[in-house]
Design a protein around this motif. Structure first.
Motif, PDB file in Angstrom:
ATOM      1  N   SER A  58      -7.837 -50.692  21.938  1.00 58.77           N
ATOM      2  CA  SER A  58      -8.725 -52.005  21.761  1.00 58.77           C
ATOM      3  C   SER A  58      -9.943 -51.464  21.182  1.00 58.77           C
ATOM      4  O   SER A  58     -10.683 -50.489  21.656  1.00 58.77           O
ATOM      5  CB  SER A  58      -9.087 -52.579  23.044  1.00 58.77           C
ATOM      6  N   LYS A  91     -13.144 -50.920  23.479  1.00 57.05           N
ATOM      7  CA  LYS A  91     -13.411 -49.566  23.947  1.00 57.05           C
ATOM      8  C   LYS A  91     -14.602 -48.888  23.244  1.00 57.05           C
ATOM      9  O   LYS A  91     -15.155 -47.882  23.651  1.00 57.05           O
ATOM     10  CB  LYS A  91     -12.192 -48.777  23.967  1.00 57.05           C
ATOM     11  N   SER A 105      -8.039 -56.174  18.514  1.00 58.45           N
ATOM     12  CA  SER A 105      -7.733 -55.763  19.919  1.00 58.45           C
ATOM     13  C   SER A 105      -6.531 -56.715  20.354  1.00 58.45           C
ATOM     14  O   SER A 105      -6.058 -57.607  19.738  1.00 58.45           O
ATOM     15  CB  SER A 105      -8.905 -56.499  20.740  1.00 58.45           C
ATOM     16  N   HIS A 154      -6.506 -58.687  22.723  1.00 55.20           N
ATOM     17  CA  HIS A 154      -6.804 -60.041  23.641  1.00 55.20           C
ATOM     18  C   HIS A 154      -6.871 -61.043  22.709  1.00 55.20           C
ATOM     19  O   HIS A 154      -7.483 -61.058  21.515  1.00 55.20           O
ATOM     20  CB  HIS A 154      -8.282 -59.703  24.216  1.00 55.20           C
ATOM     21  N   SER A 198      -4.721 -56.869  37.231  1.00 56.62           N
ATOM     22  CA  SER A 198      -4.303 -56.036  36.432  1.00 56.62           C
ATOM     23  C   SER A 198      -3.188 -54.875  36.839  1.00 56.62           C
ATOM     24  O   SER A 198      -2.651 -54.198  36.462  1.00 56.62           O
ATOM     25  CB  SER A 198      -5.403 -55.306  35.481  1.00 56.62           C
ATOM     26  N   LEU A 213     -11.684 -54.865  31.737  1.00 62.96           N
ATOM     27  CA  LEU A 213     -10.399 -54.147  31.528  1.00 62.96           C
ATOM     28  C   LEU A 213     -10.389 -53.162  30.660  1.00 62.96           C
ATOM     29  O   LEU A 213      -9.673 -52.051  30.732  1.00 62.96           O
ATOM     30  CB  LEU A 213      -9.305 -55.197  31.374  1.00 62.96           C
ATOM     31  N   SER A 214     -11.236 -53.206  29.559  1.00 61.64           N
ATOM     32  CA  SER A 214     -11.184 -52.336  28.586  1.00 61.64           C
ATOM     33  C   SER A 214     -11.981 -50.837  28.989  1.00 61.64           C
ATOM     34  O   SER A 214     -11.811 -49.965  28.495  1.00 61.64           O
ATOM     35  CB  SER A 214     -11.992 -52.797  27.141  1.00 61.64           C
ATOM     36  N   GLU A 250      -5.841 -51.143  30.625  1.00 62.34           N
ATOM     37  CA  GLU A 250      -6.238 -52.566  29.849  1.00 62.34           C
ATOM     38  C   GLU A 250      -5.029 -53.184  29.430  1.00 62.34           C
ATOM     39  O   GLU A 250      -4.306 -52.800  28.542  1.00 62.34           O
ATOM     40  CB  GLU A 250      -6.925 -51.937  28.455  1.00 62.34           C
TER      41      GLU A 250
END
Ligand code: NCD
Length: 354
Positions: free
Chosen positions: A3, A6, A30, A32, A127, A150-151, A156
């Motif tokens: 990602s 990050k 990413s 997402h 998660s 999450l990243s 993640e």
């Protein structure tokens, strides 16, 4: 998971201060799906083509069985902290099509948030059990915040924004694009078309996300018809200007009806009314059978649904009324999005028609 998020050395606040275009660039590579601004046209075309493949393969038992193998090692968490019928069900159905198991929280009161757990801890809990979070939240930017949290964790997993605040609804915009693409298949596609948006455009997140995706097409004209106090917000107009997208703001549905290739109706979003505010959408922002005579021959009527009285039910079975098909398209494009989120889209080519 690789990602770009990050790579930002700064904090959440610094991310929040970026423009929506900068955020879109950051998110484009990413895992997402958070903002409409992260998509480009080739991704949209790829996703539409994948949806059509999934739709065709699913027509037989053998095809269904094949599709269910594609993500059978994955689990999805559906976290819907705001009411939803279509988005929830279509995401759930999309997961089922691909063999993903699902879990859900549909009301924050049933999760440990009620015991005082922070949203951050709740997300990390989700998660721990799931490989994907599909979420709808009343707070603008909360899906982005989730992805951000999450990243920074060691797990993640992708986040799909299923509607955030009154701001963004990127996956609805995807299904709207797929619907427009299918509707104009024999009319040269979406390029050159005029889309008329009607209703509460200020607080309609579907319109805000779709208006952006339409800027990715050539010679598009966007007409926004709403009472002045519910007209589309300036931030979207700025984006339209930056991309040289032609637009007109108006108050009269009938004035623009004969110019539109697609009419995108929306309901009053009065759940966002401030204390003491009583917003209203008059009859002049409703469409009925008499309007069909004014419309272009091939034009279509869309609605993200739910509707109130902005589309008369007497239109429901007219060929121009494509809102039911639009709703079903949501299931196909969301299946395509999930498959490509896991980077497994090429597996679809393993399917051989018998
Ligand atoms: C929309 C939403 O939730 O923003 N619904 C949907 O997802 N199909 C539109 C609305 O609620 O008016």
């Amino acid at each position: 998971m690789n990602s770009k998020l990050k790579k930002i050395p700064t904090n959440w606040k610094a991310y929040e201060e970026l423009s929506v275009i900068e955020k879109g660039n950051l998110l484009s590579e990413s895992p997402h799906t958070l903002l409409a601004q992260q998509f480009n046209r080739s991704y949209l075309e790829k996703l539409c083509a994948l949806s059509t493949k999934i739709r065709h393969i699913s027509k037989t038992i053998e095809g269904n069985t094949f599709l269910k193998t594609l993500l059978k090692d994955k689990r999805a968490m559906l976290y819907f902290a705001q009411p939803s019928s279509r988005t929830y069900l279509s995401f759930n159905a999309a997961c089922q099509i691909l063999g993903l198991d699902t879990m859900d929280v549909r009301d924050s009161k049933t999760s440990s948030e009620i015991k005082g757990e922070s949203p951050e801890d709740t997300i990390r809990t989700f998660s721990s059990y799931a490989d994907l979070i599909i979420m709808r939240h009343p707070t603008m930017g909360f899906a982005e915040k989730t992805a951000w949290i999450l990243s920074k964790s060691n797990r993640e997993i992708p986040v799909l924004n299923a509607g955030s605040g009154a701001d963004q609804h990127p996956t609805q915009a995807l299904l709207d694009i797929y619907t427009l693409e299918r509707s104009f298949e024999n009319q040269g596609g979406i390029d050159g078309k005029t889309i008329l948006f009607v209703g509460d455009l200020k607080r309609g997140r579907t319109v805000r996300s779709l208006a952006w995706l339409l800027t990715l097409y050539n010679n598009i004209k966007l007409y926004f018809v709403a009472p002045n106090e519910l007209q589309i917000s300036n931030d979207i107009l700025v984006l339209l200007e930056e991309t040289n997208t032609e637009y007109i703001l108006g108050n009269s549905l009938t004035e623009y009806l004969n110019k539109a290739d697609a009419i995108y109706m929306t309901r009053l979003q009065d759940e966002w009314d401030q204390e003491g505010e009583k917003s209203n959408l008059e009859e002049s922002f409703q469409i009925n059978k008499n309007h069909l005579k004014i419309m272009k021959n091939h034009s279509v009527i869309m609605h993200p649904l739910p509707r109130r009285n902005e589309i008369s039910i007497e239109l429901d079975n007219e060929p121009q009324a494509i809102y039911w098909r639009q709703m079903r398209n949501g299931m196909w494009i969301r299946a395509a999005l999930i498959l490509s989120t896991f980077g497994r889209d090429s597996l679809i080519n393993h399917w051989k028609e018998k």
